[in-house]
Write a protein that holds these residues in place. Structure first.
Motif, PDB file in Angstrom:
ATOM      1  N   SER A  31       0.823  -1.213   0.000  1.00 54.23           N
ATOM      2  CA  SER A  31       0.000   0.000   0.000  1.00 54.23           C
ATOM      3  C   SER A  31       0.854   1.258   0.000  1.00 54.23           C
ATOM      4  N   ASP A  32       2.070   1.161   0.519  1.00 53.07           N
ATOM      5  CA  ASP A  32       2.968   2.321   0.527  1.00 53.07           C
ATOM      6  C   ASP A  32       3.497   2.643  -0.865  1.00 53.07           C
ATOM      7  N   ALA A  33       3.317   1.723  -1.818  1.00 54.27           N
ATOM      8  CA  ALA A  33       3.783   1.961  -3.186  1.00 54.27           C
ATOM      9  C   ALA A  33       2.792   2.771  -4.004  1.00 54.27           C
ATOM     10  N   ASP A  34       1.625   3.049  -3.456  1.00 55.05           N
ATOM     11  CA  ASP A  34       0.586   3.748  -4.220  1.00 55.05           C
ATOM     12  C   ASP A  34       1.023   5.130  -4.695  1.00 55.05           C
ATOM     13  N   ASP A  35       1.950   5.740  -3.999  1.00 56.10           N
ATOM     14  CA  ASP A  35       2.380   7.097  -4.352  1.00 56.10           C
ATOM     15  C   ASP A  35       3.497   7.113  -5.391  1.00 56.10           C
ATOM     16  N   TYR A  36       3.852   5.936  -5.925  1.00 53.71           N
ATOM     17  CA  TYR A  36       4.952   5.830  -6.883  1.00 53.71           C
ATOM     18  C   TYR A  36       4.429   5.369  -8.241  1.00 53.71           C
ATOM     19  N   ASP A  37       5.222   5.623  -9.269  1.00 51.31           N
ATOM     20  CA  ASP A  37       4.853   5.191 -10.615  1.00 51.31           C
ATOM     21  C   ASP A  37       5.115   3.705 -10.831  1.00 51.31           C
ATOM     22  N   VAL A 102       4.238 -16.891  -4.195  1.00 52.75           N
ATOM     23  CA  VAL A 102       4.549 -15.731  -5.019  1.00 52.75           C
ATOM     24  C   VAL A 102       3.279 -15.180  -5.657  1.00 52.75           C
ATOM     25  N   ARG A 103       2.384 -16.058  -6.045  1.00 55.60           N
ATOM     26  CA  ARG A 103       1.118 -15.599  -6.627  1.00 55.60           C
ATOM     27  C   ARG A 103       0.340 -14.741  -5.624  1.00 55.60           C
ATOM     28  N   GLU A 108      -1.135  -8.908  -4.338  1.00 56.51           N
ATOM     29  CA  GLU A 108      -1.123  -7.678  -3.544  1.00 56.51           C
ATOM     30  C   GLU A 108      -0.466  -6.535  -4.307  1.00 56.51           C
ATOM     31  N   VAL A 109       0.619  -6.854  -4.998  1.00 50.77           N
ATOM     32  CA  VAL A 109       1.336  -5.813  -5.733  1.00 50.77           C
ATOM     33  C   VAL A 109       0.494  -5.296  -6.893  1.00 50.77           C
ATOM     34  N   HIS A 110      -0.199  -6.191  -7.576  1.00 50.56           N
ATOM     35  CA  HIS A 110      -1.043  -5.773  -8.696  1.00 50.56           C
ATOM     36  C   HIS A 110      -2.191  -4.861  -8.251  1.00 50.56           C
ATOM     37  N   GLU A 111      -2.553  -4.929  -6.992  1.00 50.38           N
ATOM     38  CA  GLU A 111      -3.645  -4.098  -6.493  1.00 50.38           C
ATOM     39  C   GLU A 111      -3.217  -2.672  -6.188  1.00 50.38           C
ATOM     40  N   THR A 112      -1.911  -2.405  -6.206  1.00 48.82           N
ATOM     41  CA  THR A 112      -1.442  -1.052  -5.931  1.00 48.82           C
ATOM     42  C   THR A 112      -1.576  -0.183  -7.184  1.00 48.82           C
ATOM     43  N   ALA A 113      -1.389   1.107  -6.993  1.00 47.76           N
ATOM     44  CA  ALA A 113      -1.445   2.038  -8.120  1.00 47.76           C
ATOM     45  C   ALA A 113      -0.144   2.051  -8.909  1.00 47.76           C
ATOM     46  N   LEU A 115       3.129   0.479 -11.052  1.00 48.32           N
ATOM     47  CA  LEU A 115       3.353  -0.570 -12.043  1.00 48.32           C
ATOM     48  C   LEU A 115       4.342  -1.587 -11.473  1.00 48.32           C
ATOM     49  N   PRO A 116       3.963  -2.862 -11.351  1.00 43.50           N
ATOM     50  CA  PRO A 116       4.877  -3.857 -10.786  1.00 43.50           C
ATOM     51  C   PRO A 116       6.035  -4.168 -11.731  1.00 43.50           C
ATOM     52  N   VAL A 117       7.247  -4.242 -11.161  1.00 43.73           N
ATOM     53  CA  VAL A 117       8.433  -4.672 -11.888  1.00 43.73           C
ATOM     54  C   VAL A 117       9.050  -5.811 -11.074  1.00 43.73           C
ATOM     55  N   PHE A 118       8.793  -7.049 -11.505  1.00 40.76           N
ATOM     56  CA  PHE A 118       9.273  -8.225 -10.785  1.00 40.76           C
ATOM     57  C   PHE A 118      10.676  -8.580 -11.273  1.00 40.76           C
ATOM     58  N   VAL A 119      11.595  -8.785 -10.330  1.00 42.52           N
ATOM     59  CA  VAL A 119      12.987  -9.060 -10.655  1.00 42.52           C
ATOM     60  C   VAL A 119      13.335 -10.461 -10.166  1.00 42.52           C
ATOM     61  N   GLY A 120      13.499 -11.386 -11.145  1.00 50.85           N
ATOM     62  CA  GLY A 120      13.753 -12.773 -10.786  1.00 50.85           C
ATOM     63  C   GLY A 120      15.216 -13.095 -10.688  1.00 50.85           C
ATOM     64  N   GLY A 121      15.421 -14.343 -10.297  1.00 55.06           N
ATOM     65  CA  GLY A 121      14.471 -15.430 -10.182  1.00 55.06           C
ATOM     66  C   GLY A 121      14.271 -16.136 -11.508  1.00 55.06           C
ATOM     67  N   ASP A 122      13.725 -17.362 -11.395  1.00 56.39           N
ATOM     68  CA  ASP A 122      13.553 -18.165 -12.608  1.00 56.39           C
ATOM     69  C   ASP A 122      12.173 -17.986 -13.229  1.00 56.39           C
ATOM     70  N   ASN A 123      12.048 -18.538 -14.454  1.00 61.69           N
ATOM     71  CA  ASN A 123      10.880 -18.301 -15.292  1.00 61.69           C
ATOM     72  C   ASN A 123       9.622 -19.002 -14.785  1.00 61.69           C
ATOM     73  N   SER A 124       9.755 -19.937 -13.848  1.00 65.52           N
ATOM     74  CA  SER A 124       8.553 -20.591 -13.325  1.00 65.52           C
ATOM     75  C   SER A 124       7.643 -19.587 -12.631  1.00 65.52           C
TER      76      SER A 124
END
Length: 306
Positions: A31-37, A102-103, A108-113, A115-124
């Motif tokens: 929820s603290d990410a809502d103020d970021y792009d 992870v799902r 939760e991240v997708h519900e924020t305002a 844009l999620p940038v996921f840094v992996g990690g493997d392709n699964s």
């Protein structure tokens, strides 16, 4: 659910330099990410890799490299408004358990305002990152996968792997997939046919090198009818001269082409709901060249998304 990142610190001794290390701000909760792009999320896991392991170290190495990258883009201006949630806390268990955890975090991240940038990690974990968008039943979802491989293998007795995420997503209701940068002699006929039966499109690395803009047009046509777009980059789409990947092979695209692809996708499509970069394996790298390319791929995406 998240183990928060350490403070970001710029590396330049010039006080006029603006680097991602001085721009990215750690936040404690989604929820603290809502103020970021945009918000970074690390996924340090490689338990599902079919080939060489090492991608669990990707998030920390990419953050370290990105911290020293300057924020200025000649066309887009300086990148700003980026948060970092830290790493997803992963359970002890098999790949399916990890995907489930992870799902839940990705939802939760997708519900924020932001844009999620996921840094992996493997392709699964591509399955876990995209599945919340599919399950939301809020319109059709498509993926642009910039990858040397199709990752449409059927889930076998050993369970999900880094080669199964898009088969899993199609089973879950994914509407469209375009694979950009695929290599000849790196897939099985049955999987290529499966993807085409789903209406997916395949753009080879040769096609990208010959006509980058035309390759993007093919990908966009494949996703023409969807409401939400997710962009995935497997760093093995780069040529094997960049060896810090789970499965490097000859004949891949160059970093300049990858940067242009992700930047153009981000800049030209307001349907994008997430981005990921997977399979970077620092312990298999040479001179940090792959890690640095991965970090700058994220920077170019963020510049395009502004």
């Amino acid at each position: 659910m998240f183990q928060n990142a350490t403070d970001w610190t710029p590396t330049s001794t010039d006080p006029r330099d603006e680097q991602f290390g001085g721009v990215v701000e750690p936040v404690p909760t989604p929820s603290d990410a809502d103020d970021y792009d945009a918000v970074l999320v690390g996924e340090p896991y490689d338990g599902a890799v079919i080939g060489r392991r090492g991608a669990r170290d990707g998030p920390s190495a990419i953050r370290e490299s990105l911290a020293g990258v300057k924020t200025h883009h000649f066309d887009a201006g300086a990148v700003s408004g980026v948060a970092d949630l830290g790493d997803v806390v992963l359970p002890d268990g098999d790949v399916a358990d990890t995907q489930a955890a992870v799902r839940e975090a990705a939802a939760e991240v997708h519900e924020t305002a932001a844009l999620p940038v996921f840094v992996g990690g493997d392709n699964s974990l591509s399955y876990a990152n995209v599945a919340p968008l599919v399950a939301a039943d809020n319109g059709a979802v498509g993926v642009v996968s910039v990858d040397a491989h199709l990752d449409c293998r059927a889930v076998g007795d050993r369970g999900p792997t880094s080669g199964t995420p898009y088969r899993q997503l199609f089973d879950a209701g994914l509407d469209a997939l375009a694979v950009v940068g695929a290599r000849h002699f790196e897939t099985t006929t049955a999987y290529a046919e499966f993807l085409r039966e789903q209406g997916g499109r395949i753009v080879t690395s040769d096609a990208v090198a010959a006509d980058r803009d035309g390759s993007l047009d093919v990908a966009r046509e494949a996703l023409d009818g969807v409401d939400h777009v997710y962009v995935s980059v497997d760093i093995d789409v780069l040529d094997a001269a960049y060896p810090g990947a789970s499965a490097p092979t000859p004949g891949g695209i160059q970093p300049r082409e990858l940067f242009a692809l992700v930047e153009a996708l981000a800049a030209s499509d307001d349907r994008i709901r997430g981005f990921e970069l997977v399979e970077t394996a620092p312990t298999l790298d040479t001179g940090g060249r792959t890690v640095d390319a991965a970090a700058r791929t994220i920077a170019h995406f963020l510049a395009g998304a502004q």
